[in-house]
Every structure is written in C-alpha cells, then in structure tokens.
Design a protein around this motif. Structure first.
Motif, PDB file in Angstrom:
ATOM      1  N   LEU A 130       0.846  -1.193   0.000  1.00 17.01           N
ATOM      2  CA  LEU A 130       0.000   0.000   0.000  1.00 17.01           C
ATOM      3  C   LEU A 130       0.883   1.244   0.000  1.00 17.01           C
ATOM      4  O   LEU A 130       1.790   1.369   0.824  1.00 17.01           O
ATOM      5  N   ALA A 131       0.620   2.165  -0.898  1.00 13.81           N
ATOM      6  CA  ALA A 131       1.284   3.460  -0.858  1.00 13.81           C
ATOM      7  C   ALA A 131       0.770   4.248   0.333  1.00 13.81           C
ATOM      8  O   ALA A 131      -0.318   3.974   0.866  1.00 13.81           O
ATOM      9  N   GLU A 132       1.533   5.245   0.757  1.00 14.64           N
ATOM     10  CA  GLU A 132       1.169   5.963   1.981  1.00 14.64           C
ATOM     11  C   GLU A 132      -0.198   6.635   1.866  1.00 14.64           C
ATOM     12  O   GLU A 132      -0.951   6.677   2.837  1.00 14.64           O
ATOM     13  N   TYR A 133      -0.530   7.133   0.695  1.00 18.88           N
ATOM     14  CA  TYR A 133      -1.825   7.794   0.561  1.00 18.88           C
ATOM     15  C   TYR A 133      -2.980   6.798   0.711  1.00 18.88           C
ATOM     16  O   TYR A 133      -4.117   7.187   1.001  1.00 18.88           O
ATOM     17  N   GLN A 134      -2.679   5.490   0.554  1.00 20.76           N
ATOM     18  CA  GLN A 134      -3.719   4.481   0.693  1.00 20.76           C
ATOM     19  C   GLN A 134      -3.940   4.070   2.145  1.00 20.76           C
ATOM     20  O   GLN A 134      -5.073   3.830   2.552  1.00 20.76           O
ATOM     21  N   PHE A 135      -2.842   3.984   2.933  1.00 21.84           N
ATOM     22  CA  PHE A 135      -3.028   3.523   4.311  1.00 21.84           C
ATOM     23  C   PHE A 135      -3.085   4.661   5.330  1.00 21.84           C
ATOM     24  O   PHE A 135      -3.558   4.461   6.456  1.00 21.84           O
ATOM     25  N   LYS A 136      -2.626   5.847   4.955  1.00 24.55           N
ATOM     26  CA  LYS A 136      -2.608   6.951   5.917  1.00 24.55           C
ATOM     27  C   LYS A 136      -3.992   7.278   6.479  1.00 24.55           C
ATOM     28  O   LYS A 136      -4.125   7.510   7.689  1.00 24.55           O
ATOM     29  N   PRO A 137      -5.063   7.296   5.653  1.00 25.02           N
ATOM     30  CA  PRO A 137      -6.384   7.594   6.231  1.00 25.02           C
ATOM     31  C   PRO A 137      -6.828   6.599   7.297  1.00 25.02           C
ATOM     32  O   PRO A 137      -7.568   6.947   8.205  1.00 25.02           O
ATOM     33  N   ILE A 138      -6.329   5.351   7.197  1.00 25.31           N
ATOM     34  CA  ILE A 138      -6.733   4.330   8.165  1.00 25.31           C
ATOM     35  C   ILE A 138      -6.075   4.574   9.518  1.00 25.31           C
ATOM     36  O   ILE A 138      -6.681   4.357  10.566  1.00 25.31           O
ATOM     37  N   ILE A 139      -4.815   5.052   9.515  1.00 24.36           N
ATOM     38  CA  ILE A 139      -4.085   5.253  10.777  1.00 24.36           C
ATOM     39  C   ILE A 139      -3.808   6.728  11.017  1.00 24.36           C
ATOM     40  O   ILE A 139      -2.826   7.077  11.656  1.00 24.36           O
ATOM     41  N   ILE A 140      -4.667   7.600  10.492  1.00 24.83           N
ATOM     42  CA  ILE A 140      -4.415   9.041  10.571  1.00 24.83           C
ATOM     43  C   ILE A 140      -4.236   9.504  12.010  1.00 24.83           C
ATOM     44  O   ILE A 140      -3.478  10.438  12.281  1.00 24.83           O
ATOM     45  N   ASP A 141      -4.906   8.836  12.972  1.00 23.91           N
ATOM     46  CA  ASP A 141      -4.771   9.239  14.379  1.00 23.91           C
ATOM     47  C   ASP A 141      -3.379   8.948  14.921  1.00 23.91           C
ATOM     48  O   ASP A 141      -3.005   9.473  15.971  1.00 23.91           O
ATOM     49  N   ASN A 142      -2.610   8.100  14.229  1.00 23.04           N
ATOM     50  CA  ASN A 142      -1.254   7.778  14.686  1.00 23.04           C
ATOM     51  C   ASN A 142      -0.224   8.788  14.211  1.00 23.04           C
ATOM     52  O   ASN A 142       0.904   8.792  14.697  1.00 23.04           O
ATOM     53  N   TYR A 143      -0.581   9.640  13.262  1.00 23.90           N
ATOM     54  CA  TYR A 143       0.382  10.604  12.722  1.00 23.90           C
ATOM     55  C   TYR A 143       0.566  11.751  13.706  1.00 23.90           C
ATOM     56  O   TYR A 143      -0.388  12.419  14.091  1.00 23.90           O
ATOM     57  N   TYR A 144       1.819  11.975  14.128  1.00 21.47           N
ATOM     58  CA  TYR A 144       2.108  13.100  15.008  1.00 21.47           C
ATOM     59  C   TYR A 144       2.875  14.188  14.266  1.00 21.47           C
ATOM     60  O   TYR A 144       3.200  15.220  14.831  1.00 21.47           O
ATOM     61  N   SER A 145       3.202  13.947  13.005  1.00 19.06           N
ATOM     62  CA  SER A 145       3.726  14.981  12.122  1.00 19.06           C
ATOM     63  C   SER A 145       3.329  14.598  10.707  1.00 19.06           C
ATOM     64  O   SER A 145       2.655  13.582  10.492  1.00 19.06           O
ATOM     65  N   GLN A 146       3.753  15.394   9.755  1.00 19.32           N
ATOM     66  CA  GLN A 146       3.337  15.143   8.376  1.00 19.32           C
ATOM     67  C   GLN A 146       3.803  13.792   7.866  1.00 19.32           C
ATOM     68  O   GLN A 146       3.121  13.146   7.067  1.00 19.32           O
TER      69      GLN A 146
END
Length: 673
Positions: A130-146
């Motif tokens: 999965l490219a980042e744009y595909q999985f990022k919405p699923i774990i968006i709460d885990n992102y603490y920076s860009q």
C-alpha cells in the motif's frame, strides 16, 4: 545548572497519556496488551531482504515498551521507509523479545544491532504493498507529524489495514524465502520450451531475475521418501517440492506482470496485452485438462500459446523494462535526496533571514523609542552577540523536526538570534555553565540516546567535543558544582538510573560519584548555595514527590521534604535563595502547579500556578524573573506561549513570539549569577 532549568521527560508506562510520552514522544502510544491489535515495523529497501530471510522484524530498544506485548499470531506489517509503502500481511511467530538476534541488520555482524526489540514472523497473506496515501487515512490518528506516525495499532486499525491489503492479495500460498541453491538449480534445469505434464497442462518456461529472488517470505515444504527427483549435482530432492517450486516460480512471474499492468508501468497498451494475457494463460492452464480447452485458450490469445517463438523475446523485453524501471527509480531517489538536502539548506537560510529581519525591526523600534534604563544598541551584530542580556535555548523539537540549533533569545526585544548549531540534533539533554562555556550532555532523539558531550564558547562562537559520559542516557539532569559537572539520573528507554557521573576537568573524564537514593528518570536538578538538589521524576513504576540533596562536604545524598504533588518532565530553577518546581506531568495530565522550597524552612509551599499546564518545558531565571518557554499541553499541542513570573506579581502571559513552538529543549542564562 546555575539559574537555568532544563527540559525533562518521563518514562514509559501504561499510565501515561496515549501521546507525547516521556522519552517516547515520537514512538509510543503505550496501548495495553488487550488494546494492541497489531504493530507496524520499519525497514528500508536494503534491509527488507534480511527481515524476510531471517523471518525477523526489529525496532530500537525504546520500542520494547509495546513490542513486549506482542504474542504469537498478532497481525504485523512492514513499512518501507525508502519507498514509503506498507507491506503485509504478516503475523508474529513468537512473543516480542529483546535481542533474538543480537547482530541483525549490521554490516558485517561485528557490532550489536541497533534494533534489539524483535519478534519472529511468518507470512499470513502476500499482498501488493500500500502506498502511503492508501493507508494513511486508516491510521491518521497515529500521525504526530506530516511524515511520522506511531507503530502501535488498535484492533480497529489493524482490521481495516488487513481488509485493505486482503483486497490486493496476490498469492494463495506462501513463498519460499531465498530459494536454496539446490532448489534454484531444479528450477533452472527445466527446458525453456513447453513441457507437458501428465495431466496435459503446459508449464511456464523458467524465468529467473532479481524480482523473483527479492520476494523473501516465509514458507515450508513437506518431504516424502517415496517420490524424489535429482538436481544437477545428483542430489535427491522431493518431487512434490519440485512441483511446488515450479508453481511458485510461475506465481512470481504472474504477480509481477499483474502488478506492472495494474500500475501502468508498461510503455504502451500493446505490451501490456501481449505479456499479461499469456501470463494469465499459464495460470489458466493449470486447470485445463483437455485439448479443446487449450484450443479455446489459444483462440482467446489470438492463436498464440507458449510454444510461440515470440514468447521468450517478450519475456526478455519485459526483463529489460524491469531493469530500466529499477534504474529510473534509483535516479528518482537520488534526485529526491538532492532536493531534500537543498530544501533543508533553504529552510536554514530562511530562518537566518527571518532572525535578521526581526533584529533589524527591533533595532528600528529601539532607536525610535527607548527610554529609562534600556540601552541603545548601536549595531545589530553588537546587539545579537550580547549574550549576557539573553537566554540561550538548546535543541528541542518543534512538532516537525528535531533541532541541533543554539538560539540566543532576548526577551526585552523579542528577538531570536541563531548561533552556531551543535554537531548533531539533540533533545532530552541537560546543560550546565562551566568555566565560561556552555556544556550540553546526553539526550538524543526519538530513536537514539547519546553519551556525547560538547561545549559552546561564546567568544569564538564554536562548539568543542568533550569526553563522553559512561552511558548513553536521556531525560537526565545536571549542574555545575565546586569546579565539577554532575550528570544525575536519566534513563535509556528501558532502564531508569540512580547513578551520578562527575566530570573533573583535571582528570579529563567522567567518573562515577555517589548514586542518588532513588532511581529518577525525567527529574530536574539545580545547584543552590553549594548543594545539588534532585527533585521528582519517574522511578520505573510511579511518579515521585520526593526530593534529595547532595552536600559535597558530606559526600552523600539525603532526603529532604517531599513535594505536595507528583511530577516528572518538569523544570527546576533557583531564585532568591529558593527552589521553584514548575509544571510537569503527574501521571494523569500536564499540570500548571508550582511549588517553592526554602532550605531554611525545609518544606515545600504551593506557589501561584502558571496560566498554562505544560510539561517538557524549558525555564530560566533572567533579571529576577522566571521565564517558562514552550512545552506540551495535556491535549498534545506544543505550547508557543512564554510566561514570566516575578515575586509579588505572579505569572503573566507574554506576547513574545520569536521562539515559537518548542518542546524537549533546554534553557540557561549564560552570563552573570
């Protein structure tokens, strides 16, 4: 520390909030074992092969706080930093442990691994990455920076990732990791023209390239004493294994062709149709058992089957295109790295120009309206280099990147001046004024702890490397006392320390001194009237109210009165013969409370609280006032408001904006006592 206070952090524990964790700010949510639904491990394109070959994933030691909660069967995923893609689906084949392989992911196996928090793995289902744009919405709460995210997944996140990956499954059975030489020989021995099995199905001619060897995963093969075949060295190999390897080789080719076609990597549609359709034909032939079906298949392919003389040329063309794609990818990586380097240089130049502009604006304002006891500065350079009139801010984190910067901050004019940066990015460190220089020791980043020490000389604006500490540690405290520097407590993400190290310039190295009475991680310390005070922190199981004092004349630590509240990741400063414990984390939230200790009375008294609860703050005493800079709120935001305290006036929220957002930094007043 003299009159300066240094930012401190607190230790890993399940009682912490889910983010902005002590020394683990950038790597841990600290989910409990029941809450943990999966874990993402990291790799690069160069280390992925070893992960698969050894059936082992690993992370730095600090991540063991949650890796230890991994049990066999837990879903795992592998994030490739080089391509920023997520691979899966894997599962744990063991519990999370330290140093399953102490020398994994090292160049020649001579050094211990930097990734000792490890787990053995196996492949559950092979899927397209999965490219980042595909999985990022699923774990968006885990992102603490860009671009940075926590690796712990709750059950909902793990389930969604598995569902997303499963929709891109490319194999129905596991692969063999790095075909052993004997098995590779078996595959290569088959002729390049069509070979008909007993059931009449046509087999794919052997095709071996880097792609096939790079798909390392986990699988096993059954053996039989009844049916064997021989490789080129007359070694006996199970015939079922032969068949399995042939099928695996076909799977690999088909998967690559399918992936290339789906991603549009072929230069034109004609090649896609010409290559992908024959590959589909091979897979279909596994299930065709009569000549009529074969004729139908050839008709669908325009009369072409794998006896076609064009097929080897097509495969050779595909192989060449794959190599071209690899070369193109490497060139893009080099260009990206070059652009990133130029961007970093441009950002530094922008910051320098912004500081210069603020200085010039301040000078314009100053020359137009200074009065009273304010001093007119004749030139910007003279103004900015007057360090005795400023607070030095060392390192830290601004929510995007770790900093190696040294800044001179002049509160009276709200001007921030960039001085020469340290040799490396550094947070969670301690600082002390010693022999006319500023010493910075220990600390680190989100993944590394340091034992290094360096000192700053304001006369020539230069840093000098000094003898290293005896241990790598962060979230420590320190101060200068009686011609020596003391490094107190701290930890390394796994252990909390009570040890004290002392630097004697005449000896030229750090030596062990009398340890504290308690382990203290994320403590704060300061010198007052010839004694060293260590206050609060975390001992590995709870936050501390206790405080202790080292009197050099007695060569031992003794307990003093305890604070009224537990606190870690706070700051401690000395002003007007008293100690001020400022803010911090009490195990539940970031607190605004202040406590004051008068050694003559021997007890802590409540002081006026700050306007903003904050931990990971920096604090310093400047012109009979306490300045509190940056930190983190309970809601995880980085504080950009500076507060100022004067006795008899309480805390005032200032409008100073030059520093901006900053946490995990250290602050000290360089000149004067």
């Amino acid at each position: 520390m003299g009159t300066g206070g240094n930012t401190q952090t607190f230790y890993q524990s399940e009682t912490y909030p889910s983010r902005w964790l002590a020394s683990n700010m950038a790597w841990a949510r600290n989910l409990t074992k029941n809450q943990l639904g999966g874990v993402i491990f990291g790799c690069t394109t160069s280390t992925m092969k070893e992960c698969h070959a050894k059936q082992l994933f690993g992370l730095p030691a600090q991540h063991f706080s949650y890796v230890k909660n991994i049990e066999a069967g837990l879903p795992l995923f592998l994030f490739d930093y080089s391509e920023r893609k997520l691979h899966g689906i894997y599962e744990a084949a063991s519990s999370g442990q330290m140093n399953i392989d102490s020398y994994a992911w090292t160049t020649d196996g001579s050094k211990r691994t930097k990734y000792p928090a490890q787990v053995q793995i196996r492949l559950r289902l092979k899927c397209l990455a999965l490219a980042e744009y595909q999985f990022k919405p699923i774990i968006i709460d885990n992102y603490y920076s860009q671009t940075h995210f926590w690796f712990e997944l709750d059950h909902a996140q793990a389930s969604k990732l598995m569902s997303k990956l499963s929709s891109l499954a490319v194999a129905s059975r596991p692969f063999i990791p790095q075909n052993p030489p004997a098995l590779r020989t078996i595959i290569q021995r088959f002729p390049s023209n069509k070979k008909t099995e007993e059931n009449g199905a046509s087999e794919l001619p052997p095709f071996k390239d880097d792609f096939a060897e790079s798909h390392d995963s986990i699988g096993t093969s059954a053996t039989s004493d009844d049916s064997v075949c021989s490789d080129g060295n007359n070694q006996l190999v199970d015939s079922s294994l032969c068949n399995q390897m042939i099928e695996i080789e076909k799977d690999l080719i088909y998967e690559k062709l399918k992936e290339l076609a789906l991603n549009g990597d072929f230069p034109n549609a004609s090649i896609t149709e010409h290559v992908l359709e024959p590959a589909r034909s091979v897979m279909d032939l596994e299930h065709e058992n009569d000549d009529d079906d074969l004729m139908t298949l050839e008709k669908r392919n325009g009369g072409s089957s794998f006896d076609s003389p064009d097929y080897p040329a097509t495969v050779a063309q595909l192989h060449g295109e794959i190599e071209e794609l690899k070369a193109f990818k490497q060139e893009q990586i080099r260009k990206t790295e070059s652009l990133e380097k130029k961007l970093a240089e441009a950002e530094q130049e922008i910051h320098r120009l912004e500081s210069r502009c603020m200085t010039l604006e301040s000078m314009s304002y100053t020359s137009a309206g200074l009065s009273g006891d304010e001093t007119l500065i004749e030139s910007p350079d003279q103004f900015c280099l007057n360090l005795n009139e400023s607070i030095l801010i060392v390192g830290g984190y601004d929510g995007v990147s770790w900093s190696s910067a040294l800044h001179s901050f002049l509160p009276s004019h709200d001007v921030l001046r960039s001085l020469k940066p340290m040799s490396s990015v550094r947070s969670y460190a301690s600082v002390a004024r010693f022999n006319g220089e500023l010493y910075v020791f220990g600390g680190g980043t989100a993944s590394t702890w340091y034992d290094t020490v360096e000192s700053y000389n304001a006369v020539n604006n230069e840093w000098t490397l000094r003898p290293s500490l005896n241990k790598e540690k962060g979230s420590l405290a320190g101060a200068a006392l009686n011609g020596k520097i003391f490094s107190v407590g701290g930890g390394n993400g796994v252990e909390c320390f009570s040890e004290v190290e002392m630097y004697d310039p005449y000896v030229g190295r750090w030596i062990s001194a009398r340890s504290m009475l308690h382990k203290r991680f994320a403590l704060a310390a300061v010198e007052l009237n010839g004694a060293l005070y260590a206050v609060g922190g975390y001992d590995g199981s709870d936050y501390l109210k206790s405080a202790e004092r080292l009197d050099p004349r007695e060569h031992s630590w003794s307990n003093i009165g305890s604070m009224n509240a537990k606190r870690g990741c706070h700051s401690l400063v000395a002003m007007n013969e008293k100690l001020y414990a400022l803010g911090g984390y009490d195990g539940t939230s970031m607190i605004p409370s202040v406590e004051i200790y008068d050694p003559r009375v021997g007890t802590w008294m409540p002081g006026k609280p700050m306007n903003e609860g904050r931990g990971y703050l920096a604090a310093a005493v400047f012109k009979e006032s306490i300045y509190v800079i940056g930190g983190v709120k309970t809601n995880e935001d980085i504080v950009d408001m500076i507060e100022c305290y004067k006795e008899g006036q309480g805390w005032q929220a200032t409008k100073l904006k030059a520093v901006g957002k900053r946490c995990f930094a250290s602050a000290v007043v360089f000149g004067g006592d």
